[in-house]
Design a protein around this motif. Structure first.
Motif, mmCIF file in Angstrom:
data_model
loop_
_atom_site.group_PDB
_atom_site.id
_atom_site.type_symbol
_atom_site.label_atom_id
_atom_site.label_comp_id
_atom_site.label_asym_id
_atom_site.label_seq_id
_atom_site.Cartn_x
_atom_site.Cartn_y
_atom_site.Cartn_z
ATOM 1 N N UNK A 1 3.086 9.987 -6.188
ATOM 2 C CA UNK A 1 3.786 11.248 -6.025
ATOM 3 C C UNK A 1 4.123 11.675 -4.625
ATOM 4 N N UNK A 2 4.578 10.773 -3.776
ATOM 5 C CA UNK A 2 4.963 11.160 -2.420
ATOM 6 C C UNK A 2 6.381 11.716 -2.375
ATOM 7 N N UNK A 3 7.095 11.674 -3.460
ATOM 8 C CA UNK A 3 8.426 12.276 -3.525
ATOM 9 C C UNK A 3 9.519 11.460 -2.869
ATOM 10 N N UNK A 4 9.330 10.157 -2.705
ATOM 11 C CA UNK A 4 10.374 9.306 -2.149
ATOM 12 C C UNK A 4 10.213 9.021 -0.673
ATOM 13 N N UNK A 5 9.299 9.699 -0.011
ATOM 14 C CA UNK A 5 9.157 9.519 1.436
ATOM 15 C C UNK A 5 8.568 8.162 1.794
ATOM 16 N N UNK A 6 7.580 7.727 1.055
ATOM 17 C CA UNK A 6 6.924 6.466 1.393
ATOM 18 C C UNK A 6 7.673 5.252 0.861
ATOM 19 N N UNK A 7 8.600 5.461 -0.060
ATOM 20 C CA UNK A 7 9.359 4.351 -0.622
ATOM 21 C C UNK A 7 10.111 3.610 0.467
ATOM 22 N N UNK B 1 0.830 -1.204 0.000
ATOM 23 C CA UNK B 1 0.000 0.000 0.000
ATOM 24 C C UNK B 1 0.868 1.260 0.000
ATOM 25 N N UNK B 2 1.914 1.275 0.823
ATOM 26 C CA UNK B 2 2.805 2.441 0.868
ATOM 27 C C UNK B 2 3.533 2.638 -0.459
ATOM 28 N N UNK B 3 3.958 1.546 -1.084
ATOM 29 C CA UNK B 3 4.641 1.669 -2.378
ATOM 30 C C UNK B 3 3.688 2.143 -3.471
ATOM 31 N N UNK B 4 2.437 1.712 -3.415
ATOM 32 C CA UNK B 4 1.445 2.198 -4.387
ATOM 33 C C UNK B 4 1.211 3.698 -4.185
#
Length: 151
Positions: free
Chosen positions: A27-33, A19-22
């Motif tokens: 467009x979270x800008x790398x934060x959720x990756x 879910x976080x990767x989706x």
């Protein structure tokens, strides 16, 4: 709630990580990756060690999230290097220090010069058209000029 935490499985962590990767794709800008990868890692570790208590899983998730984010931050910081073209995309900065003749007089503090095939707005002391001026600075789209002293 306690029952859910007591029976937290690797599927829950893998679903949370997915879910976080989706969400990162949107467009979270790398934060959720990095948080998503940490959740997926906890899921894999929970699969390998099924007896891991839920508190340990959350501690592991927190540690992995911080470690992956710090690792990426340090990697990005060390990879950043000064540009070999510092004036790139700063149109007009290449004109600083050059001399031009006023295309239109500076009246009320504003006038125009012709540089190549473009007209540029200039600011400076009032001067008649044709006066040679040197570009001494830039403020957005306005070039700051001063009269060239003969000699």
């Amino acid at each position: 709630m306690w029952d859910f935490l007591q029976h937290l499985s690797y599927w829950n962590w893998l679903a949370f990580g997915t879910l976080l990767l989706i969400l990162e794709v949107f467009g979270a800008g790398g934060y959720l990756l990095w948080i998503g990868l940490a959740a997926a890692s906890v899921g894999l570790l929970t699969f390998v060690f099924p007896g891991l208590p839920w508190a340990g899983q959350f501690i592991l998730f927190g540690l992995l999230s911080v470690l992956t984010a710090v690792f990426w931050w340090q990697r990005q910081r060390s990879a950043a290097k000064p540009s070999d073209q510092p004036g790139l995309n700063q149109r007009g900065s290449e004109l600083v220090g050059r001399t031009f003749a006023l295309h239109e007089p500076i009246s009320g503090g504003r006038g125009k010069i012709k540089a190549g095939d473009s007209l540029w707005l200039v600011v400076g002391a009032d001067l008649p058209a044709g006066t040679p001026v040197r570009v001494v600075g830039q403020n957005g789209v306005l070039l700051q000029v001063e009269a060239v002293q003969p000699g």
